[in-house]
Design a protein around this motif. Structure first.
Motif, short mmCIF file in Angstrom:
data_model
loop_
_atom_site.label_atom_id
_atom_site.label_comp_id
_atom_site.label_asym_id
_atom_site.label_seq_id
_atom_site.Cartn_x
_atom_site.Cartn_y
_atom_site.Cartn_z
N THR A 59 5.77 12.95 -1.14
CA THR A 59 4.93 13.52 0.36
C THR A 59 6.84 14.01 0.99
OG1 THR A 59 6.52 11.26 1.11
CG2 THR A 59 3.61 10.96 0.59
N LYS A 60 8.04 14.35 0.34
CA LYS A 60 8.79 14.42 0.89
C LYS A 60 9.55 13.38 2.23
CE LYS A 60 8.17 18.17 -2.21
NZ LYS A 60 8.71 17.66 -3.29
N ARG A 61 8.86 12.11 2.04
CA ARG A 61 9.64 12.04 2.67
C ARG A 61 10.65 11.18 2.70
NH1 ARG A 61 5.64 7.15 5.83
NH2 ARG A 61 7.60 6.45 7.47
N GLN A 62 11.82 11.39 3.59
CA GLN A 62 13.25 10.58 3.34
C GLN A 62 13.08 9.39 4.10
OE1 GLN A 62 16.32 13.68 3.46
NE2 GLN A 62 16.34 12.80 1.65
N MET A 63 14.10 8.08 4.24
CA MET A 63 14.28 7.32 5.10
C MET A 63 14.99 7.21 6.18
SD MET A 63 15.06 3.55 2.83
CE MET A 63 13.44 3.51 0.88
N GLY A 94 1.00 -1.24 0.14
CA GLY A 94 0.50 -0.06 0.37
C GLY A 94 0.93 1.19 0.22
N ALA A 95 0.42 2.22 1.04
CA ALA A 95 1.08 3.66 1.10
C ALA A 95 2.52 3.63 1.45
CB ALA A 95 0.19 4.26 2.16
N HIS A 96 2.63 3.02 1.85
CA HIS A 96 4.24 2.40 2.56
C HIS A 96 5.20 2.07 1.87
CE1 HIS A 96 7.39 2.08 5.45
NE2 HIS A 96 7.47 0.74 5.26
N ARG A 98 8.92 3.51 -3.11
CA ARG A 98 9.61 3.20 -4.46
C ARG A 98 9.87 4.06 -5.40
NH1 ARG A 98 9.12 -2.22 -7.72
NH2 ARG A 98 9.84 -0.86 -10.24
N ARG A 99 8.82 5.62 -4.93
CA ARG A 99 8.82 6.65 -5.57
C ARG A 99 11.00 7.79 -4.56
NH1 ARG A 99 3.55 7.61 -4.69
NH2 ARG A 99 4.18 8.89 -2.30
N ALA A 100 10.79 7.10 -3.69
CA ALA A 100 11.62 7.76 -3.27
C ALA A 100 12.67 6.71 -3.26
CB ALA A 100 12.13 6.96 -1.57
N VAL A 101 13.10 5.49 -3.27
CA VAL A 101 14.14 5.33 -4.63
C VAL A 101 14.48 5.08 -6.00
CG1 VAL A 101 14.56 3.56 -2.33
CG2 VAL A 101 13.80 2.53 -4.48
#
Length: 449
Positions: free
Chosen positions: A244-248, A94-96, A101-104
Motif C-alpha cells: 500500500t506504500k503506507r507509512q506509520m 485484518g487489513a490494519h 506487519r508488512r511495514a515492520v
C-alpha cells in the motif's frame, strides 16, 4: 527415585464459582487452569460467558494458522492492552494488522538482528561487571535481568539518546502492569470496552507519561535524522508497506514502539530470570552449560556470531520457555460456529490456549514437570504446535529471533564467569498477571567460576 521438580503452579482440581475465580485470577491467572488441562485435549466451561481451553496440537494449528481470521485476539486481551498500545501490531486485526506487519517485518530481518547484537553483548558485559562488583552475596537476578534487558531495548530502540528517559518509561510500564493488567469482573462478563475499569483509571497518569516520552523521542529523531548505525526507531521510521506504500504516523509509531519496549525487555528478562533459577536448581546442567560457554567464549562476552556455537545454552532457553512461558495463556474470541476436538464452539466464545499447561501436558511430553534441556536436542522430534512460547501462524511474535539471540548472549556470558547457587528459603513462585513472573525474585549467590 523421583527427580526433584522445579517450582510449578498448583492447578485447580474442583469447579470454582465466578467471584472466587475472579479473586484467584487477579492474584495469578494460571491458578484457575483446571488440572485436567494437562491431561485432556480440550476443557470447556462457563464463567459469565462460555470458554474453552485447547491443548490439542491439531486444533491449535487450525486456530492459529488455518483459520486465523475466525479466531482474532480476545476482547479481554484487547481491553487490557489497548489503553497502553492502541491498535498496534499486537492488537490490530485484518487489513490494519497486515499492513503494519508488512511495514515492520524488514526491521526484524536476520541481518538487522545481527547488526544489533553488539548492544546485547555490551549489556551482558555490564551485567557481569555489576555482579562481580557486588561480591559473594545474594543477588536478586530478576532485578538484574530487568536492568540488563531494559538497557538492551532502550539502546536498540533509541540509541540510548534523544532525551529518552528510560527510568521514567520503566516506572510507567511497571505502574501500568501493576494496576491495569489485573482482570476485571467487567472483562470476565464480556462487558463493553467503554465501561471504565477501575485499575485502568488508576494507571492513566502512567500511560500519559509513557506516551508523552515516546512521542518526544520520535519527534526529536525525525528532526535529527537517522543514526550512523540504524536502530529500531530508524528502521520503523523508514518502514513502508510494500503493497500500500503506507507509512506509520507518529501515533502508530509510538504505539508500536511501546509494544516492542514492553515485550522486548519484559519477556526476555523473565526468561533469563527463570533460566538462572533453573541453573541454581540443577547444578549438573549449569556445569555442562558453563563448559560450553567457556570453550566458545574464551573469557570474553558472547557475540551474535557465537550464538550458533552455543547449542546447549539455546536448549536451556527452550526448556525454560516450555516450563515458564512469559505469555502463559493466549486468548481468542470465536467469530463463527466451529467444532474443535469434537466440541461445539459458538460465536463470541472465548477460546484459550494455556501455553503453561500445553508445555506440561502429559500426552505431549515425557515427565513434563521435569527440567531436562536434552529434550530439545532434536527440535524436529517436537510437535510444532505442542511448543508455542512465541505463538505461531501469521501472528507469531515478530521479535522471537531478537529475544532468543539476546537470551543466549546474556546467559552464556554470565555462566562463563560465575557459578550460581540458590539462597536457602528463597524459591520463587510462578505468578502470572500479564506475564509469568517469579514472585519473590530469583535470589542466587554468584561466585567466580
Amino acid at each position: 527415585m523421583d527427580r526433584p521438580l522445579p517450582a510449578r503452579v498448583a492447578l485447580v482440581n474442583q469447579p470454582l464459582g465466578l467471584f472466587r475465580s475472579l479473586a484467584m485470577a487477579r492474584r495469578n491467572v494460571l491458578s484457575i487452569i483446571p488440572e485436567i488441562a494437562v491431561k485432556q485435549p480440550m476443557v470447556s466451561g462457563k464463567m459469565g460467558k462460555r470458554w474453552h481451553m485447547v491443548m490439542d496440537p491439531t486444533a491449535i494449528r487450525e486456530m492459529l494458522l488455518d483459520r486465523v481470521d475466525d479466531y482474532p485476539k480476545s476482547l479481554v486481551t484487547k481491553n487490557l492492552l489497548r489503553p497502553a498500545i492502541g491498535d498496534s501490531l499486537f492488537i490490530a486485526e485484518g487489513a490494519h494488522w497486515r499492513w503494519q506487519r508488512r511495514a515492520v517485518a524488514p526491521a526484524f530481518s536476520h541481518r538487522n538482528m545481527l547488526n544489533l547484537s553488539p548492544i546485547m553483548t555490551a549489556a551482558a558485559q555490564r551485567s557481569a561487571d555489576r555482579i562481580a562488583a557486588a561480591g559473594p552475596r545474594a543477588i536478586n537476578m530478576l532485578d538484574e535481568m530487568v536492568t540488563s534487558t531494559f538497557d538492551v531495548i532502550s539502546d536498540v530502540t533509541f540509541s540510548g539518546g534523544d532525551g529518552f528517559d528510560r527510568d521514567a518509561v520503566h516506572r510507567a510500564i511497571d505502574d501500568y502492569i501493576a494496576e491495569a493488567g489485573k482482570l476485571s469482573l467487567f472483562d470476565i462478563l464480556g462487558l463493553p470496552d467503554w465501561l471504565p475499569r477501575p485499575g485502568r483509571a488508576m494507571s492513566g497518569r502512567a500511560l500519559k507519561d509513557m506516551k508523552r516520552i515516546a512521542d518526544g523521542a520520535i519527534d526529536a529523531r525525525a528532526e535529527r535524522g537517522p543514526s550512523d548505525t540504524p536502530d529500531l526507531l530508524d528502521l520503523l521510521l523508514d518502514g513502508t508497506d510494500p503493497k500500500t506504500k503506507r507509512q506509520m504516523n507518529t501515533a502508530e509509531l509510538r504505539d508500536n514502539l511501546l509494544t516492542f519496549i514492553v515485550a522486548g525487555h519484559e519477556t526476555t528478562a523473565l526468561t533469563l530470570s527463570w533460566a538462572l533459577y533453573l541453573m541454581g536448581f540443577d547444578q549438573a546442567v549449569q556445569q555442562k552449560a558453563r563448559a560450553e560457554a567457556q570453550t566458545v567464549l574464551q573469557g570474553g562476552a558472547a557475540t551474535g556470531a557465537d550464538v550458533e556455537n552455543l547449542p546447549y545454552i539455546r536448549q536451556i532457553i527452550d526448556e525454560t520457555l516450555r516450563l515458564y512461558p512469559p505469555a502463559g495463556v493466549i486468548s481468542r474470541t470465536a467469530q463463527r460456529n466451529d467444532t474443535l476436538c469434537g466440541r461445539e464452539v459458538r460465536p463470541g466464545d472465548t477460546v484459550m490456549v494455556p501455553i503453561y499447561a500445553l508445555g506440561r501436558h502429559q500426552q505431549l511430553w515425557d515427565q513434563p514437570d521435569v527440567f531436562d534441556p536434552d529434550r530439545f536436542k532434536d527440535r524436529k522430534a517436537i510437535d510444532r504446535y505442542a511448543y508455542l512460547p512465541f505463538g505461531d501462524g501469521p501472528r507469531i511474535c515478530i521479535g522471537a529471533s531478537f529475544a532468543q539471540q539476546e537470551a543466549v548472549i546474556i546467559l552464556a556470558t554470565l555462566l562463563s564467569r560465575f557459578r550460581f547457587t540458590p539462597v536457602a528459603g528463597k524459591s520463587p513462585e510462578p505468578v502470572m498477571i500479564l506475564t509469568l513472573r517469579p514472585e519473590g525474585g530469583v535470589w542466587l549467590t554468584a561466585t567466580p567460576a
